[in-house]
Every structure is written in structure tokens, then in C-alpha cells.
Design a protein around this motif. Sequence first.
Motif, short mmCIF file in Angstrom:
data_model
loop_
_atom_site.label_atom_id
_atom_site.label_comp_id
_atom_site.label_asym_id
_atom_site.label_seq_id
_atom_site.Cartn_x
_atom_site.Cartn_y
_atom_site.Cartn_z
N GLY A 14 -27.84 -4.41 -7.43
CA GLY A 14 -28.05 -5.85 -7.30
C GLY A 14 -27.04 -6.54 -6.40
O GLY A 14 -27.39 -7.45 -5.65
N THR A 17 -27.94 -6.12 -2.46
CA THR A 17 -29.25 -6.51 -1.95
C THR A 17 -29.18 -7.19 -0.59
O THR A 17 -29.83 -6.75 0.36
CB THR A 17 -29.95 -7.45 -2.96
N PRO A 57 -32.67 -9.69 -7.14
CA PRO A 57 -31.60 -8.72 -6.89
C PRO A 57 -32.13 -7.29 -7.06
O PRO A 57 -32.95 -7.03 -7.93
CB PRO A 57 -30.55 -9.03 -7.95
N SER A 58 -31.68 -6.40 -6.23
CA SER A 58 -32.03 -4.97 -6.24
C SER A 58 -33.20 -4.62 -5.35
O SER A 58 -33.45 -3.45 -5.12
CB SER A 58 -32.34 -4.45 -7.65
#
Length: 69
Positions: A14, A17, A57-58
Motif C-alpha cells: 500500500g 502504490t 492503496p495496493s
Amino acid sequence: MGTGALWLILRTAGTHTLKLAKALRDAGFDAWSPVEIQNRRRPRSKDRFEREVAVMPSYVFANAKHLVE
């Protein structure tokens, strides 16, 4: 993002990113991650600043035309 284009979903930590999306774009790949601008306050201060934050995120999206690369 073109209509009918195939996109890959890349997963990363995360915290990485936006760094990954930027690195791919800098390398010439068509990649993006949804972002929002947040207005934050500096610690122990009344000063405010804007910060770009990943909405998901990610996850980074990259055009599949670069799959072989």
C-alpha cells in the motif's frame, strides 16, 4: 485510457502504490492509480498543505499492450 484496451491490475504494498505508478510512467508505460488530494495540517502548526493519496492503496493499473515487456 482508451476504450476497448485491456488493462492489467498490479498489486504492491500500500505504501508503494503511487511510487510504482510513477516509476512505470517514467519508464514509458501507460500506468495509473486513482488518487485524491487531501488537505492536511502540519503537526504542531496551523499551516495546511495538500497531499496526494491513493484511493485504492495496493492497486496500479497498466495497459496490457506492455505485457511482454
